[in-house]
Design a protein around this motif. Structure first.
Motif, PDB file in Angstrom:
ATOM      1  N   SER A 132       0.941  -1.307  -0.003  1.00 13.57           N
ATOM      2  CA  SER A 132      -0.033   0.152   0.060  1.00 13.57           C
ATOM      3  C   SER A 132       0.892   1.233  -0.104  1.00 13.57           C
ATOM      4  O   SER A 132       1.917   1.337   0.616  1.00 13.57           O
ATOM      5  N   ARG A 143       1.848   5.132  -2.294  1.00 11.13           N
ATOM      6  CA  ARG A 143       1.741   6.332  -2.888  1.00 11.13           C
ATOM      7  C   ARG A 143       2.694   6.166  -4.322  1.00 11.13           C
ATOM      8  O   ARG A 143       3.860   5.677  -4.173  1.00 11.13           O
ATOM      9  N   GLU A 197      -2.772   7.453  -5.030  1.00 11.10           N
ATOM     10  CA  GLU A 197      -2.550   6.409  -3.841  1.00 11.10           C
ATOM     11  C   GLU A 197      -2.998   5.081  -4.134  1.00 11.10           C
ATOM     12  O   GLU A 197      -3.869   5.038  -5.034  1.00 11.10           O
ATOM     13  N   PHE A 198      -2.518   3.968  -3.723  1.00 10.40           N
ATOM     14  CA  PHE A 198      -2.958   2.749  -4.150  1.00 10.40           C
ATOM     15  C   PHE A 198      -3.005   1.636  -2.910  1.00 10.40           C
ATOM     16  O   PHE A 198      -2.042   1.727  -2.143  1.00 10.40           O
ATOM     17  N   TYR A 243      -2.521  -2.707  -3.178  1.00  7.95           N
ATOM     18  CA  TYR A 243      -2.551  -3.810  -3.945  1.00  7.95           C
ATOM     19  C   TYR A 243      -2.244  -4.863  -3.134  1.00  7.95           C
ATOM     20  O   TYR A 243      -1.368  -5.152  -2.683  1.00  7.95           O
ATOM     21  N   CYS A 268      -6.996   2.000  -6.190  1.00  6.32           N
ATOM     22  CA  CYS A 268      -6.172   3.038  -6.518  1.00  6.32           C
ATOM     23  C   CYS A 268      -7.074   4.272  -7.009  1.00  6.32           C
ATOM     24  O   CYS A 268      -8.228   4.314  -7.355  1.00  6.32           O
ATOM     25  N   HIS A 318     -13.152   5.174  -6.487  1.00  9.73           N
ATOM     26  CA  HIS A 318     -12.040   4.249  -6.625  1.00  9.73           C
ATOM     27  C   HIS A 318     -12.055   3.213  -7.670  1.00  9.73           C
ATOM     28  O   HIS A 318     -13.023   2.443  -7.796  1.00  9.73           O
TER      29      HIS A 318
END
Length: 407
Positions: free
Chosen positions: A121, A123, A167-168, A170, A177, A379
């Motif tokens: 997680s 940026r 931002e994400f 995964y 994201c 999102h």
């Protein structure tokens, strides 16, 4: 302000020119899921990697002047992505003689740049023309931690660098994201995510960046949030910096308190419908649970915090989020049934969050992340699927790409 924070005149001239340019919206290339080969262990590890394509569509900055940083967390440890697609923990020893790290990932000499993103997680930062200065420090628990750029703080070493971020998260559930303008807006970024669906967010309309700067400048109470042609800082940070009126929303807050002293406000969340009425200084709700809120300040409204803090409890938090959104969009007195879902009713009052309004107006689809609980934010996400060639094995969530969009 020290000299290292000064913006060069030539750079300001360049940005002004870009602001008037009309460049076609970016065609952000995405990589499709692909089959993997190797041992079972290698395949399992590699299958978690998400192919990521970086596309520079700025039209004014060559690839050699674009610097990318992927930083974040894995299992409570702060990490950064290396160009080879592996993660490395941040370390105090990474700070160079100048006291800062160099975690920049260079773009390919020309064309698109392809990376591999493991589960994490964080940026994705993009800096144009100069590198960002991340510093590794020791946090309160004694662990190495990054000091992130704060483009809204004049004393920050990155204040003079043109930069922005997406931002994400995964993980095994997929890729989640968004592009964000919650803190500031500077470099337009767009994301395209392909997998079970093809989803895009953050793409600006032609001339969108210049239009956003102009829209914020023309509202006197918000004009000081525009820092030359470099960025617009969000009003909450502007308030903290003395650039925005700490009582801006006071008349609106008073009107809401007065309106719902004599009538009910109904707020529907996933937990059910809450019915609220103002009693003294508290807005009290009954329904699936009893929740109440003190009269918020302008700062509470802008940050959706303080009196409008939203804990992840399924009851108080969702109601606080709806109230915060209603204050920012100036819809609370217009409708006694919330949340208001028609975007045409947002930002209609003169006393509203003109920064968030400008962010939404600048995008092609009208969706943006302009404040903490911007419910019309999109999102984009995709569930993971099984790739060909590895029966039963975990597959990549999807191909993904982002681009520096048209200014």
């Amino acid at each position: 302000m020290t000299s290292r924070h000064q913006r060069l005149p030539a750079r300001r001239t360049l940005l002004a020119g870009l602001g008037g340019a009309l460049i076609a919206a970016p065609a952000v290339t995405a990589l499709a899921p692909h089959a993997l080969a190797g041992t079972a262990a290698d395949a399992s590890e590699a299958a978690a990697a998400l192919p990521l394509t970086l596309v520079n569509n700025s039209g004014s900055f060559a690839n050699g002047s674009v610097h990318v940083y992927v930083v974040g967390n894995v299992d409570g440890q702060q990490v950064r992505l290396k160009p080879d697609g592996t993660l490395a923990p941040v370390a105090l020893s990474d700070n160079g003689p100048d006291g800062f790290t160099d975690y920049a990932i260079a773009l390919a000499g020309s064309g698109d740049t392809r990376l591999s993103l493991p589960h994490m997680s964080g940026r994705i930062y993009v800096a144009l023309g100069a590198k960002l200065k991340f510093k590794v420090v020791t946090d309160g628990a004694g662990k190495p931690a990054l000091q992130y750029p704060a483009g809204w703080v004049a004393s920050d070493p990155n204040y003079g660098v043109l930069h922005d971020c997406a931002e994400f998260t995964y993980n095994s559930a997929g890729m989640f994201c968004n592009t964000t303008m919650v803190d500031m807006f500077s470099v337009p970024l767009s994301i395209r995510l392909t997998g079970a669906k093809d989803q895009t967010t953050g793409t600006l309309r032609d001339g969108g960046r210049a239009a956003a700067f102009a829209a914020v400048r023309q509202v006197p109470e918000f004009a000081r949030l525009v820092l030359d042609d470099t960025r617009i800082i969000a009003p909450g940070h502007g308030l903290d910096a003395g650039l925005f009126d700490k009582d801006y929303f006071a008349p609106s807050i008073d009107e809401v308190w007065s309106t719902y002293t004599g009538r009910d406000l109904k707020v529907t969340t996933n937990a059910g419908t809450f019915t609220g009425r103002v009693r003294g200084e508290r807005f009290s709700f009954t329904g699936p649970a009893e929740v109440s809120f003190h009269r918020p300040s302008t700062r509470d409204v802008l940050f959706c915090d303080g009196a409008l803090a939203a804990p992840n409890d399924g009851t108080t938090g969702p109601v606080a989020a709806v109230l915060g959104a209603g204050f920012n969009r100036s819809t609370l007195t217009a409708s006694a049934v919330q949340p208001t879902t028609d975007p045409a009713s947002f930002y209609r009052m003169s006393l509203t969050n003109h920064y968030a309004k400008a962010m939404h107006a600048a995008t092609q689809d009208g969706k943006a992340y302009g404040f903490a609980f911007d419910l019309s934010l999109i999102h984009i996400h995709s569930h993971r699927s099984e790739p060909a060639g590895i029966p039963g094995g975990p597959g990549p969530a999807c191909g993904a790409g982002w681009g520096v969009a048209a200014w």
